[in-house]
Design a protein around this motif. Structure first.
Motif, PDB file in Angstrom:
ATOM      1  N   CYS A 174      14.980  55.631  10.655  1.00 55.81           N
ATOM      2  CA  CYS A 174      14.925  54.383   9.886  1.00 55.81           C
ATOM      3  C   CYS A 174      15.305  53.188  10.749  1.00 55.81           C
ATOM      4  O   CYS A 174      14.694  52.117  10.663  1.00 55.81           O
ATOM      5  CB  CYS A 174      15.857  54.470   8.676  1.00 55.81           C
ATOM      6  SG  CYS A 174      15.292  55.590   7.381  1.00 55.81           S
ATOM      7  N   ALA A 175      16.318  53.361  11.599  1.00 58.39           N
ATOM      8  CA  ALA A 175      16.723  52.284  12.500  1.00 58.39           C
ATOM      9  C   ALA A 175      15.608  51.967  13.491  1.00 58.39           C
ATOM     10  O   ALA A 175      15.354  50.796  13.821  1.00 58.39           O
ATOM     11  CB  ALA A 175      17.995  52.666  13.243  1.00 58.39           C
ATOM     12  N   LEU A 176      14.917  52.993  13.982  1.00 54.18           N
ATOM     13  CA  LEU A 176      13.788  52.785  14.886  1.00 54.18           C
ATOM     14  C   LEU A 176      12.685  51.989  14.195  1.00 54.18           C
ATOM     15  O   LEU A 176      12.090  51.072  14.786  1.00 54.18           O
ATOM     16  CB  LEU A 176      13.254  54.141  15.364  1.00 54.18           C
ATOM     17  CG  LEU A 176      11.999  54.116  16.241  1.00 54.18           C
ATOM     18  CD1 LEU A 176      12.254  53.337  17.528  1.00 54.18           C
ATOM     19  CD2 LEU A 176      11.537  55.544  16.554  1.00 54.18           C
ATOM     20  N   TYR A 177      12.403  52.330  12.945  1.00 57.72           N
ATOM     21  CA  TYR A 177      11.393  51.594  12.167  1.00 57.72           C
ATOM     22  C   TYR A 177      11.777  50.118  12.053  1.00 57.72           C
ATOM     23  O   TYR A 177      10.941  49.227  12.235  1.00 57.72           O
ATOM     24  CB  TYR A 177      11.271  52.224  10.788  1.00 57.72           C
ATOM     25  CG  TYR A 177      10.428  51.441   9.811  1.00 57.72           C
ATOM     26  CD1 TYR A 177       9.031  51.508   9.835  1.00 57.72           C
ATOM     27  CD2 TYR A 177      11.019  50.621   8.857  1.00 57.72           C
ATOM     28  CE1 TYR A 177       8.261  50.786   8.942  1.00 57.72           C
ATOM     29  CE2 TYR A 177      10.261  49.897   7.957  1.00 57.72           C
ATOM     30  CZ  TYR A 177       8.877  49.976   8.003  1.00 57.72           C
ATOM     31  OH  TYR A 177       8.115  49.248   7.114  1.00 57.72           O
ATOM     32  N   ALA A 178      13.052  49.854  11.762  1.00 56.08           N
ATOM     33  CA  ALA A 178      13.510  48.466  11.618  1.00 56.08           C
ATOM     34  C   ALA A 178      13.374  47.708  12.932  1.00 56.08           C
ATOM     35  O   ALA A 178      12.921  46.555  12.957  1.00 56.08           O
ATOM     36  CB  ALA A 178      14.960  48.444  11.136  1.00 56.08           C
ATOM     37  N   CYS A 179      13.756  48.333  14.044  1.00 52.93           N
ATOM     38  CA  CYS A 179      13.654  47.686  15.353  1.00 52.93           C
ATOM     39  C   CYS A 179      12.197  47.354  15.695  1.00 52.93           C
ATOM     40  O   CYS A 179      11.887  46.245  16.151  1.00 52.93           O
ATOM     41  CB  CYS A 179      14.248  48.578  16.435  1.00 52.93           C
ATOM     42  SG  CYS A 179      16.024  48.777  16.339  1.00 52.93           S
ATOM     43  N   LEU A 180      11.305  48.315  15.487  1.00 53.27           N
ATOM     44  CA  LEU A 180       9.886  48.086  15.787  1.00 53.27           C
ATOM     45  C   LEU A 180       9.323  46.971  14.912  1.00 53.27           C
ATOM     46  O   LEU A 180       8.573  46.113  15.388  1.00 53.27           O
ATOM     47  CB  LEU A 180       9.102  49.376  15.581  1.00 53.27           C
ATOM     48  CG  LEU A 180       9.325  50.483  16.623  1.00 53.27           C
ATOM     49  CD1 LEU A 180       8.743  51.801  16.146  1.00 53.27           C
ATOM     50  CD2 LEU A 180       8.708  50.082  17.970  1.00 53.27           C
ATOM     51  N   ALA A 181       9.689  46.964  13.629  1.00 55.37           N
ATOM     52  CA  ALA A 181       9.164  45.951  12.708  1.00 55.37           C
ATOM     53  C   ALA A 181       9.610  44.552  13.111  1.00 55.37           C
ATOM     54  O   ALA A 181       8.803  43.615  13.167  1.00 55.37           O
ATOM     55  CB  ALA A 181       9.613  46.260  11.279  1.00 55.37           C
ATOM     56  N   GLN A 186      10.264  53.099   0.304  1.00 58.96           N
ATOM     57  CA  GLN A 186       9.929  51.788  -0.255  1.00 58.96           C
ATOM     58  C   GLN A 186      11.140  50.864  -0.215  1.00 58.96           C
ATOM     59  O   GLN A 186      11.009  49.665   0.049  1.00 58.96           O
ATOM     60  CB  GLN A 186       9.423  51.953  -1.691  1.00 58.96           C
ATOM     61  CG  GLN A 186       8.055  52.625  -1.791  1.00 58.96           C
ATOM     62  CD  GLN A 186       6.985  51.913  -0.967  1.00 58.96           C
ATOM     63  OE1 GLN A 186       6.930  50.691  -0.922  1.00 58.96           O
ATOM     64  NE2 GLN A 186       6.136  52.687  -0.304  1.00 58.96           N
ATOM     65  N   GLY A 187      12.333  51.423  -0.452  1.00 57.55           N
ATOM     66  CA  GLY A 187      13.538  50.615  -0.354  1.00 57.55           C
ATOM     67  C   GLY A 187      13.785  50.140   1.062  1.00 57.55           C
ATOM     68  O   GLY A 187      14.150  48.983   1.292  1.00 57.55           O
ATOM     69  N   LEU A 188      13.588  51.035   2.031  1.00 57.02           N
ATOM     70  CA  LEU A 188      13.734  50.655   3.438  1.00 57.02           C
ATOM     71  C   LEU A 188      12.738  49.567   3.818  1.00 57.02           C
ATOM     72  O   LEU A 188      13.087  48.577   4.476  1.00 57.02           O
ATOM     73  CB  LEU A 188      13.534  51.888   4.328  1.00 57.02           C
ATOM     74  CG  LEU A 188      13.450  51.616   5.833  1.00 57.02           C
ATOM     75  CD1 LEU A 188      14.787  51.112   6.373  1.00 57.02           C
ATOM     76  CD2 LEU A 188      13.002  52.873   6.585  1.00 57.02           C
ATOM     77  N   MET A 196      11.416  44.228   5.538  1.00 56.79           N
ATOM     78  CA  MET A 196      10.479  43.119   5.434  1.00 56.79           C
ATOM     79  C   MET A 196      11.162  41.859   4.911  1.00 56.79           C
ATOM     80  O   MET A 196      10.818  40.739   5.305  1.00 56.79           O
ATOM     81  CB  MET A 196       9.306  43.504   4.509  1.00 56.79           C
ATOM     82  CG  MET A 196       8.377  44.567   5.086  1.00 56.79           C
ATOM     83  SD  MET A 196       7.632  44.094   6.685  1.00 56.79           S
ATOM     84  CE  MET A 196       8.582  45.120   7.825  1.00 56.79           C
ATOM     85  N   SER A 197      12.145  42.037   4.026  1.00 57.73           N
ATOM     86  CA  SER A 197      12.900  40.881   3.549  1.00 57.73           C
ATOM     87  C   SER A 197      13.659  40.241   4.695  1.00 57.73           C
ATOM     88  O   SER A 197      13.727  39.019   4.826  1.00 57.73           O
ATOM     89  CB  SER A 197      13.876  41.322   2.449  1.00 57.73           C
ATOM     90  OG  SER A 197      14.675  40.234   2.026  1.00 57.73           O
ATOM     91  N   CYS A 198      14.235  41.083   5.560  1.00 57.49           N
ATOM     92  CA  CYS A 198      14.952  40.566   6.726  1.00 57.49           C
ATOM     93  C   CYS A 198      13.971  39.933   7.716  1.00 57.49           C
ATOM     94  O   CYS A 198      14.250  38.882   8.303  1.00 57.49           O
ATOM     95  CB  CYS A 198      15.716  41.699   7.397  1.00 57.49           C
ATOM     96  SG  CYS A 198      16.822  41.156   8.702  1.00 57.49           S
TER      97      CYS A 198
END
Length: 511
Positions: A495-502, A286-288, A293-295
């Motif tokens: 986690c980095a992969l999730y951020a890139c995809l998002a 949830q923190g990730l 999402m904020s970014c």
């Protein structure tokens, strides 16, 4: 087909190190760079969930110490023989018989194999050697120019203390073969029949030279004034350059690392209330999600045209590792003045913004001057600056965050993301990785995670793009009952992969 070099390196590290302290070498190209005593730089991270990669700064510890004498010899603490051979095949067939209407039949088979045999040794700098070195030598004064640059960038500095090195030349071979066949018969006045078959074979062979570094271990340098210390136990809160209150004065110049810190501070503020009500993301899924999402919300500042330009340039940079490295280095260089304009000298307000500018931007206070870059890396920077070459923080923040996440991924993952971006096929991988991270909480515990069949696409196997993306994170996947064996050491990369995809998904949706 995933990188053969990275595959064998990760297999070796899994067998020889269960502590997670050995860091796999990311590519054959830099496999000779991480020698004992070599100094490495690492950027400050704006995320709690992954750390940027280590980068060789082409210095040895002897280059920053006095007297400048050769380092003591390293000791060999172990010899290992590693042999890995995998051979597998999966096949199936189906037949459909419709009375009076015809017969349809088809079959498919997928097979693959890999083999590697190598002798490796562990070379280590003795702990007593480090103690003696700190007692007998001192930090150069004035400070080495490269250290000054790293200090200005806000980077941390590490030294290689142990390596896993090949003793002989190694040849790694991976093969993959796909076969398919089908036939049909349609009764009638004229019986219509047909059949077909085909196959596709791939073979990849990589030669790893003798003396190549497969993995390494580091210790962090801590510099306080003219004093040098070495911390062998990792601590992500520790900084290399420790400043006293007298030295910690506001500077006129700015760096992109200050922008990253600004991103970090802002991402930890996830409510609109007064300071005392600000929320801080927890270090879990949830923190990730809140952080990313904020970014991602910052991407709403981009116009449709600007999103298209960014996506095109990002697709090129993801396929060009040198261009990506140029861009990463550029965002670490010191900038000019931290304030551009002011009364009577503000830059024109950027018409490319779709959201109203903040008061800070309205006053012409941006992040500093940006020098042009050639190629696709330059095209990305051009989307983030005003005509007077001032960087706009509202535009730069989410893109810098994306670059930070990309730095945690492998070259193979970069290429796959570029392909998915071009094909507008990011939604299913994003949902799949999101489901995996959500189900695998708590991340510090190993376990099996089932994957939703609806998100696996038409094929699920070692050649499926999402399979390779997850495998490159250090995860083990299964075909029959779609599952992932979650490993705590894969958290950062996943986690980095999730951020890139998002972020890439949102950019594509805004176009």
């Amino acid at each position: 087909m995933a990188s053969a070099f990275e595959g064998v390196v990760k297999s070796v590290v899994r067998e020889l190190d269960h502590s997670g302290e050995l860091i796999p070498t990311s590519s054959l190209r830099n496999s000779t760079s991480f020698q004992p005593y070599c100094l490495l730089g690492r950027k400050s991270s704006s995320s709690w969930f992954w750390r940027p990669r280590y980068v060789c700064v082409n210095l040895s510890i002897r280059d920053i110490l006095e007297p400048n004498i050769p380092e003591p010899a390293v000791e060999c603490v172990g010899h290992f023989h590693f042999q890995d051979a995998v051979d597998g095949k999966l096949q199936g067939s189906v037949e459909l018989v419709t009375p009076g209407q015809g017969t349809f039949a088809g079959g498919a088979a997928v097979s693959g194999s890999s083999s590697a045999s190598m002798n490796v040794s562990t070379l280590r700098v003795s702990p007593n050697t480090w103690v003696a070195m700190l007692q007998e030598r001192r930090l150069q004064q004035p400070e080495h120019k490269v250290l000054q640059q790293l200090r200005a960038h806000g980077d941390d500095v590490f030294v290689v203390t142990e390596v896993l090195q090949t003793q002989k030349e190694v040849e790694v071979t991976r093969t993959h073969k796909r076969e398919g066949s089908g036939q049909f018969a349609l009764p009638g006045v004229m019986c219509l029949q047909g059949k077909g078959q085909g196959h596709l074979s791939q073979k990849k062979t990589v030669t790893i030279p003798s003396g190549s570094i497969l993995a390494f271990r580091v210790a962090q340098l801590v510099i306080t004034g003219s004093e040098l210390d070495i911390h062998f136990i990792p601590n992500k809160k520790q900084k290399t350059f420790v400043t006293s209150q007298a030295d910690d004065q506001p500077q006129e110049s700015s760096t992109f690392s200050t922008v990253i810190k600004s991103i970090s501070d802002r991402l930890k503020i996830l409510s609109d209330g007064p300071t005392k009500d600000w929320l801080v993301p927890t270090e879990d899924f949830q923190g990730l999600k809140m952080e990313v999402m904020s970014c991602a919300k910052g991407l709403e500042n981009f116009s449709k045209m600007l999103c298209g330009q960014l996506l095109g340039a990002l697709g090129q940079v993801l396929r060009d590792q040198e261009a990506l490295q140029v861009l990463e280095e550029a965002v670490s260089k010191p900038l000019g003045t931290g304030r551009v304009g002011g009364v009577g000298g503000a830059c024109p307000r950027p018409s490319r913004l779709t959201a109203p500018p903040s008061p800070k931007l309205e006053q012409g206070q941006c992040c500093g001057q940006v020098e042009p870059l050639p190629g696709p890396a330059g095209a990305i920077l051009e989307c983030l600056v005003l005509p007077c070459r001032a960087l706009v923080e509202e535009l730069a923040s989410p893109i810098f965050y994306l670059l930070e996440a990309l730095a945690a991924l492998s070259e193979t993952q970069h290429v796959l993301l570029a392909q998915m971006l071009e094909a507008r096929a990011l939604m299913e991988p994003f949902k799949l990785v999101e489901s995996l991270l959500e189900q695998s909480v708590p991340w510090k515990e190993s376990g099996a995670v089932s994957l939703p069949p609806g998100l696996l696409g038409s094929s699920w196997g070692s050649e499926a793009p999402t399979w390779v993306l997850l495998e490159e994170c250090g995860l083990e996947l299964q075909v029959g009952a779609p599952q992932v064996c979650w490993k705590p050491e894969a958290q950062g990369c996943t986690c980095a992969l999730y951020a890139c995809l998002a972020l890439l998904l949102m950019l594509s949706q805004l176009c």
